[in-house]
Design a protein around this motif. Structure first.
Motif, PDB file in Angstrom:
ATOM      1  N   TYR A 146       0.872  -1.108  -0.108  1.00  0.00           N
ATOM      2  CA  TYR A 146      -0.024  -0.024   0.065  1.00  0.00           C
ATOM      3  C   TYR A 146       0.907   1.189  -0.088  1.00  0.00           C
ATOM      4  O   TYR A 146       1.860   1.427   0.814  1.00  0.00           O
ATOM      5  CB  TYR A 146      -0.760  -0.228   1.309  1.00  0.00           C
ATOM      6  N   ASP A 147       0.649   1.980  -0.838  1.00  0.00           N
ATOM      7  CA  ASP A 147       1.359   3.351  -1.319  1.00  0.00           C
ATOM      8  C   ASP A 147       0.749   4.528  -0.530  1.00  0.00           C
ATOM      9  O   ASP A 147      -0.478   4.900  -1.035  1.00  0.00           O
ATOM     10  CB  ASP A 147       1.847   3.722  -2.643  1.00  0.00           C
ATOM     11  N   MET A 148       1.197   5.149   0.503  1.00  0.00           N
ATOM     12  CA  MET A 148       0.547   6.115   1.121  1.00  0.00           C
ATOM     13  C   MET A 148       0.543   7.364   0.358  1.00  0.00           C
ATOM     14  O   MET A 148      -0.319   8.213   0.485  1.00  0.00           O
ATOM     15  CB  MET A 148       1.499   6.607   2.442  1.00  0.00           C
ATOM     16  N   ASN A 149       1.394   7.770  -0.549  1.00  0.00           N
ATOM     17  CA  ASN A 149       1.426   8.870  -1.347  1.00  0.00           C
ATOM     18  C   ASN A 149       0.262   8.774  -2.545  1.00  0.00           C
ATOM     19  O   ASN A 149      -0.368   9.637  -2.678  1.00  0.00           O
ATOM     20  CB  ASN A 149       2.754   8.811  -2.121  1.00  0.00           C
ATOM     21  N   THR A 150       0.231   7.708  -3.154  1.00  0.00           N
ATOM     22  CA  THR A 150      -0.790   7.654  -4.198  1.00  0.00           C
ATOM     23  C   THR A 150      -2.404   6.870  -3.753  1.00  0.00           C
ATOM     24  O   THR A 150      -3.127   6.860  -4.474  1.00  0.00           O
ATOM     25  CB  THR A 150      -0.462   6.568  -5.279  1.00  0.00           C
ATOM     26  N   LYS A 151      -2.156   6.508  -2.356  1.00  0.00           N
ATOM     27  CA  LYS A 151      -3.414   5.697  -1.737  1.00  0.00           C
ATOM     28  C   LYS A 151      -3.684   4.552  -2.779  1.00  0.00           C
ATOM     29  O   LYS A 151      -5.013   4.364  -2.706  1.00  0.00           O
ATOM     30  CB  LYS A 151      -4.721   6.557  -1.650  1.00  0.00           C
ATOM     31  N   SER A 152      -2.825   3.754  -3.146  1.00  0.00           N
ATOM     32  CA  SER A 152      -2.830   2.695  -3.772  1.00  0.00           C
ATOM     33  C   SER A 152      -2.623   1.301  -3.544  1.00  0.00           C
ATOM     34  O   SER A 152      -1.575   1.579  -2.724  1.00  0.00           O
ATOM     35  CB  SER A 152      -2.497   2.912  -5.482  1.00  0.00           C
ATOM     36  N   LEU A 153      -3.138   0.202  -3.677  1.00  0.00           N
ATOM     37  CA  LEU A 153      -2.899  -0.980  -3.421  1.00  0.00           C
ATOM     38  C   LEU A 153      -2.292  -1.730  -4.404  1.00  0.00           C
ATOM     39  O   LEU A 153      -3.066  -2.072  -5.729  1.00  0.00           O
ATOM     40  CB  LEU A 153      -4.091  -1.598  -2.691  1.00  0.00           C
TER      41      LEU A 153
END
Length: 232
Positions: free
Chosen positions: A220-227
């Motif tokens: 999970y990428d906190m910058n893009t809010k993507s999984l």
């Protein structure tokens, strides 16, 4: 096993009369046996998420739902304190960079006590505790010492030992290799692999992204809010 839905967390700084948002708009789920790695720059809210799953923080908005063995599906922020303590004792482990221990409790006693909480008999717990301390290269000469005299790396290895010896259903890892040398990191990686094989679900934060290769099933990428799904 874990569902995070539209999670946000803000903190109030009372002496400045300010409210600051630490993290917002986080949604993800982790199935049983998966290993989710959370990545993002410092200050992006990674540790806030882990502490909210553990129940240290309560979300400002959103829900954290856990499929527990003891109580079924529960919102970790609406259950009683007693129920949360039971889940922490029996099901959910947490490893941070910092070791907080009861005073005048030796290294060996700490690891043994972790297993006694699970209902394991004292003789079996003592044998397993010694095996675990050896695995993490904590010298036998330190087993009867108080950990407040340990180096940062020794404290971190002990912290990991106390958590993994219980084989928790869910293990939260907040920079567990931050102050470790390469040999110790390999020990942690080997232990994580065994936990995964035994069905433990993991959520971890690592700045050393290479450490996560071949371990994490999701990132999970906190910058893009993507999984992102990962091949293991």
């Amino acid at each position: 096993m874990i569902k995070i839905n539209d999670f946000s967390k803000s903190f109030t700084i009372h002496h400045l009369n300010q409210t600051r948002e630490a993290v917002s708009g986080v949604t993800f789920d982790v199935k049983k046996g998966e290993f989710l790695g959370i990545v993002g720059e410092s200050g992006s809210g990674k540790s806030t998420i882990l502490k909210s799953i553990y129940g240290t923080y309560k979300p400002t908005t959103g829900a954290v739902t856990y499929a527990s063995e003891s109580f079924g599906d529960v919102d970790l922020h609406s259950i009683t304190d007693r129920a949360l303590i039971q889940l922490r004792t029996k099901e959910i482990g947490y490893v941070s960079q910092f070791l907080k221990v009861m005073p005048r409790t030796t290294t060996l006693e700490l690891v043994i006590n972790s297993m006694l909480e699970m209902g394991i008999d004292k003789d079996t717990a003592a044998v397993k505790a010694k095996e675990t301390l050896r695995h993490f290269d904590i010298p036998e000469a330190l087993w009867h010492n108080y950990p407040n005299t340990f180096s940062g790396g020794e404290k971190l290895r002990l912290n990991i030992a106390c958590a993994v010896v219980k084989n928790p259903r869910l293990l939260l890892l907040d920079e567990p290799t931050a102050s470790l040398d390469e040999k110790s990191k390999l020990k942690v990686r080997e232990t994580i692999s065994k936990l995964i094989d035994n069905g433990t679900t993991l959520i971890g934060i690592f700045h050393d992204l290479e450490f996560m290769d071949g371990l994490c099933t999701k990132v999970y990428d906190m910058n893009t809010k993507s999984l992102e799904e990962r091949a293991v």
